[in-house]
Design a protein around this motif. Structure first.
Motif: not given
Length: 366
Positions: A82-88
């Motif tokens: 699994t891959l996950r990105w959180v961008l602001f």
């Protein structure tokens, strides 16, 4: 290598979207400006942490949202991951998770989801300036060699600092005392980039010549030439020798750099050229030859990545087929029989026999 699904929240024009994908061909259809390219961008970003359109992370976050999130399940390296990105949208650092564990850099997920993107701009990359061609090579090498990405980041950081020194030296002449230190470090890291690039271009040229030979029916000989600073006589030399060559070139340009207040020489000026039967495509190639050569380069990139990892990278074709004549369309379609492929198209009924169809309208699935 297969992307099983993706979940998108507040990325570009997508407020919330969850999709399951076919392990083979996924046809993304819809009118212009509905979000097809945004979906391709999200898939590419999920695996690399890079956008092929945006310079700043804030551009990727939907207007008015506090953050954007991308996550997906990938089968690669013989297991489910699994891959996950959180961008602001602000200057806050983005967050990356691989298999639920927080990561510091994109290099830590290298090889999990490799993609090869082909978009309309790539069709004419051999006719444009050098910068798009460097980006093409850099994006491929960052996926192939995590150490290359670290070296490229370091080189750009030093280059930016040196540029500031050259621009600010009139206000603070003491800055010139530390300039030699920056030049030395720039040559050391730049030598690494040249070493990686020389080997990459050698393999890319050989693989692309095979595809172009098939494409042209053996009527044209494809060759690729890598161009770096003139003092580098052998780009395959040791890194220490390359660093000495770069140092000699910098010293010869020392006065010119001071006068212009710019970094005039180094691998940040590198380029490559493609010849067909001895003639430069950039200078003499017809539109058809330029497009055929560009297609051959992209297919060669995918082959090199497969050789390295043992897995076929995911192929992203963003509105490319509509830009090509039927013969070139057929050639590409005949090359995508293996691996997972995503194709965007504005004509819903044109390629429906290829695989699963996903119709996008205003950031939603119809």
């Amino acid at each position: 290598m297969q992307l099983s699904n993706i979940n998108i929240r507040d990325f570009r024009n997508y407020e919330a979207l969850s999709l399951q994908f076919s392990p083979e061909v996924n046809l993304i259809v819809g009118d212009n400006a509905q979000g097809k390219t945004n979906l391709i961008e999200a898939i590419g970003y999920l695996g690399s942490g890079k956008s092929f359109r945006a310079q700043k992370t804030s551009e990727l976050v939907r207007f008015g949202a506090d953050f954007a999130e991308l996550s997906g399940a990938v089968f690669s390296q013989e297991r489910q991951q699994t891959l996950r990105w959180v961008l602001f949208p602000s200057g806050r650092q983005r967050q990356l998770y691989g298999n639920g564990v927080k990561k510091k850099t994109a290099g830590e997920i290298s090889g999990v989801l490799q993609t090869v993107l082909f978009c309309p701009e790539d069709l004419m990359v051999l006719k444009t300036g050098a910068a798009p061609r460097r980006r093409l090579a850099d994006h491929a090498l960052c996926q192939l060699r995590p150490n290359y990405e670290a070296a490229l980041t370091e080189y750009n950081r030093i280059l930016e600092q040196k540029s500031r020194i050259l621009k600010d030296r009139f206000e603070n002449t003491a800055l010139l005392e530390i300039l030699p230190e920056y030049n030395t470090r720039l040559c050391q890291v730049g030598a690494l980039l040249i070493s990686y690039r020389a080997r990459f271009f050698e393999g890319l040229g050989k693989a692309a010549s095979v595809y172009h030979g098939q494409f042209s029916g053996g009527k044209e000989d494809f060759s690729l030439q890598y161009h770096t600073v003139s003092t580098v006589k052998d780009p395959f030399a040791s890194v220490s020798v390359l660093a000495e060559d770069l140092q000699a070139h910098l010293e010869s340009h020392y006065r010119a750099e001071l006068e212009s207040m710019q970094c005039l020489t180094g691998p940040h000026k590198d380029d490559f050229d493609v010849n067909l039967s001895g003639l430069s495509v950039k200078t003499f190639g017809s539109q058809g030859q330029v497009r055929t050569a560009a297609i051959s380069l992209k297919l060669a990139q995918r082959e090199l990545m497969q050789r390295e990892s043992g897995e076929m990278p995911v192929l992203l074709l963003d509105d490319v087929l509509s830009e090509l004549d039927p013969g070139r369309q057929d050639f590409i379609l005949n090359q995508i029989t293996g691996g997972q492929v995503f194709i965007t198209c504005c004509e819903p009924g044109r390629f429906t026999k290829l695989g699963k169809t996903i119709e996008i309208e205003k950031g939603n699935v119809k």
